[in-house]
Design an enzyme around this catalytic site. Structure first.
Site, PDB file in Angstrom:
ATOM      1  N   GLY A   1       0.498  -4.882   0.964  1.00  0.00           N
ATOM      2  CA  GLY A   1      -0.689  -4.911   0.113  1.00  0.00           C
ATOM      3  C   GLY A   1      -0.438  -5.618  -1.219  1.00  0.00           C
ATOM      4  O   GLY A   1      -1.375  -6.151  -1.822  1.00  0.00           O
TER       5      GLY A   1
ATOM      6  N   ALA B   1       0.868  -1.171   0.000  1.00  0.00           N
ATOM      7  CA  ALA B   1       0.000   0.000   0.000  1.00  0.00           C
ATOM      8  C   ALA B   1       0.909   1.227   0.000  1.00  0.00           C
ATOM      9  O   ALA B   1       2.079   1.142   0.371  1.00  0.00           O
ATOM     10  CB  ALA B   1      -0.893  -0.023   1.229  1.00  0.00           C
TER      11      ALA B   1
ATOM     12  N   GLU C   1       4.479  -5.017   7.193  1.00  0.00           N
ATOM     13  CA  GLU C   1       3.789  -3.873   7.812  1.00  0.00           C
ATOM     14  C   GLU C   1       4.298  -3.557   9.209  1.00  0.00           C
ATOM     15  O   GLU C   1       4.381  -2.403   9.619  1.00  0.00           O
ATOM     16  CB  GLU C   1       2.282  -4.143   7.880  1.00  0.00           C
ATOM     17  CG  GLU C   1       1.562  -4.057   6.546  1.00  0.00           C
ATOM     18  CD  GLU C   1       1.517  -5.371   5.783  1.00  0.00           C
ATOM     19  OE1 GLU C   1       2.270  -6.315   6.139  1.00  0.00           O
ATOM     20  OE2 GLU C   1       0.738  -5.459   4.819  1.00  0.00           O
TER      21      GLU C   1
ATOM     22  N   GLU D   1      -0.933  -9.164  -0.519  1.00  0.00           N
ATOM     23  CA  GLU D   1      -2.369  -9.344  -0.272  1.00  0.00           C
ATOM     24  C   GLU D   1      -3.161  -9.315  -1.582  1.00  0.00           C
ATOM     25  O   GLU D   1      -4.114 -10.084  -1.753  1.00  0.00           O
ATOM     26  CB  GLU D   1      -2.856  -8.257   0.695  1.00  0.00           C
ATOM     27  CG  GLU D   1      -2.226  -8.418   2.072  1.00  0.00           C
ATOM     28  CD  GLU D   1      -2.500  -7.250   3.007  1.00  0.00           C
ATOM     29  OE1 GLU D   1      -2.070  -6.115   2.678  1.00  0.00           O
ATOM     30  OE2 GLU D   1      -3.144  -7.449   4.044  1.00  0.00           O
TER      31      GLU D   1
HETATM   32  C1  HXC Z   1       5.059   4.320  -1.340  1.00  0.00           C
HETATM   33  C2  HXC Z   1       6.911   3.306  -2.191  1.00  0.00           C
HETATM   34  C3  HXC Z   1       6.549   2.079  -1.602  1.00  0.00           C
HETATM   35  C4  HXC Z   1       5.336   2.039  -0.853  1.00  0.00           C
HETATM   36  C5  HXC Z   1       8.400   1.784  -2.641  1.00  0.00           C
HETATM   37  N1  HXC Z   1       8.073   3.078  -2.819  1.00  0.00           N
HETATM   38  N2  HXC Z   1       7.499   1.171  -1.895  1.00  0.00           N
HETATM   39  N3  HXC Z   1       6.172   4.406  -2.054  1.00  0.00           N
HETATM   40  N4  HXC Z   1       4.640   3.188  -0.758  1.00  0.00           N
HETATM   41  N5  HXC Z   1       4.899   0.925  -0.292  1.00  0.00           N
HETATM   42  C6  HXC Z   1       8.807   4.092  -3.565  1.00  0.00           C
HETATM   43  C7  HXC Z   1      10.033   4.558  -2.838  1.00  0.00           C
HETATM   44  O1  HXC Z   1       9.697   5.528  -1.888  1.00  0.00           O
HETATM   45  C8  HXC Z   1      10.853   5.105  -3.972  1.00  0.00           C
HETATM   46  O2  HXC Z   1      10.390   6.371  -4.354  1.00  0.00           O
HETATM   47  C9  HXC Z   1      10.536   4.178  -5.123  1.00  0.00           C
HETATM   48  O3  HXC Z   1       9.284   3.543  -4.773  1.00  0.00           O
HETATM   49  C10 HXC Z   1      11.575   3.079  -5.297  1.00  0.00           C
HETATM   50  O4  HXC Z   1      11.749   2.428  -4.060  1.00  0.00           O
HETATM   51  P1  HXC Z   1      13.193   2.194  -3.384  1.00  0.00           P
HETATM   52  O5  HXC Z   1      12.951   1.948  -1.945  1.00  0.00           O
HETATM   53  O6  HXC Z   1      14.120   3.265  -3.787  1.00  0.00           O
HETATM   54  O7  HXC Z   1      13.623   0.835  -4.114  1.00  0.00           O
HETATM   55  P2  HXC Z   1      14.591  -0.298  -3.553  1.00  0.00           P
HETATM   56  O8  HXC Z   1      15.760   0.299  -2.834  1.00  0.00           O
HETATM   57  O9  HXC Z   1      14.809  -1.219  -4.710  1.00  0.00           O
HETATM   58  O10 HXC Z   1      13.723  -1.082  -2.436  1.00  0.00           O
HETATM   59  C11 HXC Z   1      12.578  -1.779  -2.823  1.00  0.00           C
HETATM   60  C12 HXC Z   1      11.769  -2.155  -1.557  1.00  0.00           C
HETATM   61  C13 HXC Z   1      11.480  -0.875  -0.733  1.00  0.00           C
HETATM   62  C14 HXC Z   1      12.547  -3.167  -0.692  1.00  0.00           C
HETATM   63  C15 HXC Z   1      10.472  -2.811  -2.015  1.00  0.00           C
HETATM   64  O11 HXC Z   1      10.946   0.132  -1.600  1.00  0.00           O
HETATM   65  C16 HXC Z   1      10.511  -1.077   0.378  1.00  0.00           C
HETATM   66  O12 HXC Z   1      10.838  -1.618   1.447  1.00  0.00           O
HETATM   67  N6  HXC Z   1       9.242  -0.616   0.195  1.00  0.00           N
HETATM   68  C17 HXC Z   1       8.228  -0.690   1.222  1.00  0.00           C
HETATM   69  C18 HXC Z   1       7.732  -2.099   1.356  1.00  0.00           C
HETATM   70  C19 HXC Z   1       6.664  -2.167   2.440  1.00  0.00           C
HETATM   71  O13 HXC Z   1       6.906  -1.875   3.625  1.00  0.00           O
HETATM   72  N7  HXC Z   1       5.435  -2.519   2.022  1.00  0.00           N
HETATM   73  C20 HXC Z   1       4.338  -2.565   2.925  1.00  0.00           C
HETATM   74  C21 HXC Z   1       3.595  -1.265   2.847  1.00  0.00           C
HETATM   75  S1  HXC Z   1       2.334  -1.196   4.034  1.00  0.00           S
HETATM   76  P3  HXC Z   1      11.199   7.738  -3.999  1.00  0.00           P
HETATM   77  O14 HXC Z   1      10.484   8.772  -4.816  1.00  0.00           O
HETATM   78  O15 HXC Z   1      11.033   7.938  -2.554  1.00  0.00           O
HETATM   79  O16 HXC Z   1      12.607   7.484  -4.424  1.00  0.00           O
HETATM   80  C22 HXC Z   1       1.107  -2.100   3.440  1.00  0.00           C
HETATM   81  C23 HXC Z   1       0.082  -2.255   4.456  1.00  0.00           C
HETATM   82  C24 HXC Z   1      -1.312  -2.423   4.135  1.00  0.00           C
HETATM   83  O17 HXC Z   1       1.074  -2.569   2.348  1.00  0.00           O
HETATM   84  C25 HXC Z   1      -2.118  -2.306   5.378  1.00  0.00           C
HETATM   85  C26 HXC Z   1      -1.584  -1.354   6.391  1.00  0.00           C
HETATM   86  C27 HXC Z   1      -2.564  -0.320   6.890  1.00  0.00           C
END
Ligand code: HXC
Length: 257
Positions: free
Chosen positions: A108, A65, A131, A111
């Site tokens: 997400g 998400a 998360e 999911e």
């Molecule tokens: C918003 C995101 C994002 C996310 C990545 N990006 N994941 N933006 N929401 N979930 C953005 C980054 O900010 C970045 O933009 C660009 O995408 C590229 O990501 P990087 O991190 O630079 O890439 P990399 O180093 O290759 O790492 C990839 C990754 C990492 C390991 C997947 O991006 C990551 O850990 N993302 C979050 C994963 C996560 O925690 N997902 C769960 C989300 S919560 P910018 O512009 O900043 O460079 C969820 C919960 C649902 O899903 C229910 C909860 C209420």
């Protein structure tokens, strides 16, 4: 419809929805959620569609998400907007769905993949519910569907530590049906979808509904539900066609009636 965050196409009876927010690794913001659900429901309403494939990019199916969108929101914002409730409508689509997952399928994203009926992965796929590292928990069914898919031991560890599973572990654990080489993933997903779309559409819907019941109810009730649908398929023309084709040693020509 003019979509900004997804691309859609139709080949024969197979529909393809491609998540397309590469700048955010296909993070699922509100717009993308509404577009995916709208596209899936439109394809579902169209009797010309027999199966729907959802895919992302080689690097990311979806990295979760959208964290930036959620960060400032309050409990009341989330509750009143019933945040993520639209995803339930994807689960309610009657047409069978296939997720083709390459790269990150986190939060997400994992999911969303689990909301689909068939889950194919490339060797690069990574699944997780990280998360907890953000101070939240899964919100699109992850705690329930992951646990049903892989069992309590792995689901607890993944939801409590954020540990991810690679494609091989996900296949061993029963989360994905098969691993396909990355360069063949979309083609293979479309081929699977084409196979499903070549079956009788109402019978495929009933098969989907019957298997889905296994996640909802007791064994006795589930078997009873299956038996009712099994009897009901004898009301279709396609049952006569399918069985006649077998006896006559020819390919069936289903009319989806
Ligand atoms: C918003 C995101 C994002 C996310 C990545 N990006 N994941 N933006 N929401 N979930 C953005 C980054 O900010 C970045 O933009 C660009 O995408 C590229 O990501 P990087 O991190 O630079 O890439 P990399 O180093 O290759 O790492 C990839 C990754 C990492 C390991 C997947 O991006 C990551 O850990 N993302 C979050 C994963 C996560 O925690 N997902 C769960 C989300 S919560 P910018 O512009 O900043 O460079 C969820 C919960 C649902 O899903 C229910 C909860 C209420």
């Amino acid at each position: 419809a003019a979509y900004e965050t997804i691309r859609t196409e139709r080949t024969g009876r197979t529909a393809l929805i491609t998540l397309d927010r590469p700048e955010a690794l296909n993070a699922l913001n509100l717009r993308l959620m509404n577009e995916v659900v709208d596209a899936a429901e439109s394809f579902d309403r169209d009797p010309g569609t027999g199966c729907i494939v959802i895919t992302g990019s080689p690097r990311a199916f979806a990295a979760g998400a959208d964290i930036k969108e959620m960060r400032p929101r309050s409990y009341m914002d989330m509750y009143l907007d019933d945040w993520f409730a639209a995803w339930d409508r994807l689960g309610a689509v009657r047409t069978p769905t296939v997720a083709a997952v390459s790269g990150h399928a986190l939060g997400g994203g994992c999911e969303l993949a689990m909301l689909c009926d068939i889950l194919l992965a490339s060797e690069t796929a990574v699944f997780g519910q990280p998360e907890i590292k953000l101070g939240v928990i899964p919100g699109i069914g992850g705690s329930q569907r992951l646990t049903r898919a892989v069992g309590k031991a792995k689901a607890m560890e993944m939801c409590l530590t954020g540990r991810t599973m690679d494609a091989a572990e996900a296949e061993r654990a029963g989360l994905v049906s098969r691993i396909v080489p990355g360069e063949e993933l979309t083609a293979e997903a479309l081929a699977v979808a084409e196979t499903v779309a070549g079956m009788s559409a109402p019978v495929a819907m009933m098969a989907k509904e019957a298997v889905g019941r296994a996640f909802e109810t007791t064994l006795t009730e589930g078997v009873r539900f299956e038996r009712r649908l099994f009897h009901a398929v004898f009301a279709t023309e396609d049952q006569k066609e399918g069985m006649s084709a077998f006896v006559e040693k020819r390919t069936p020509d289903f009319t989806n009636r």
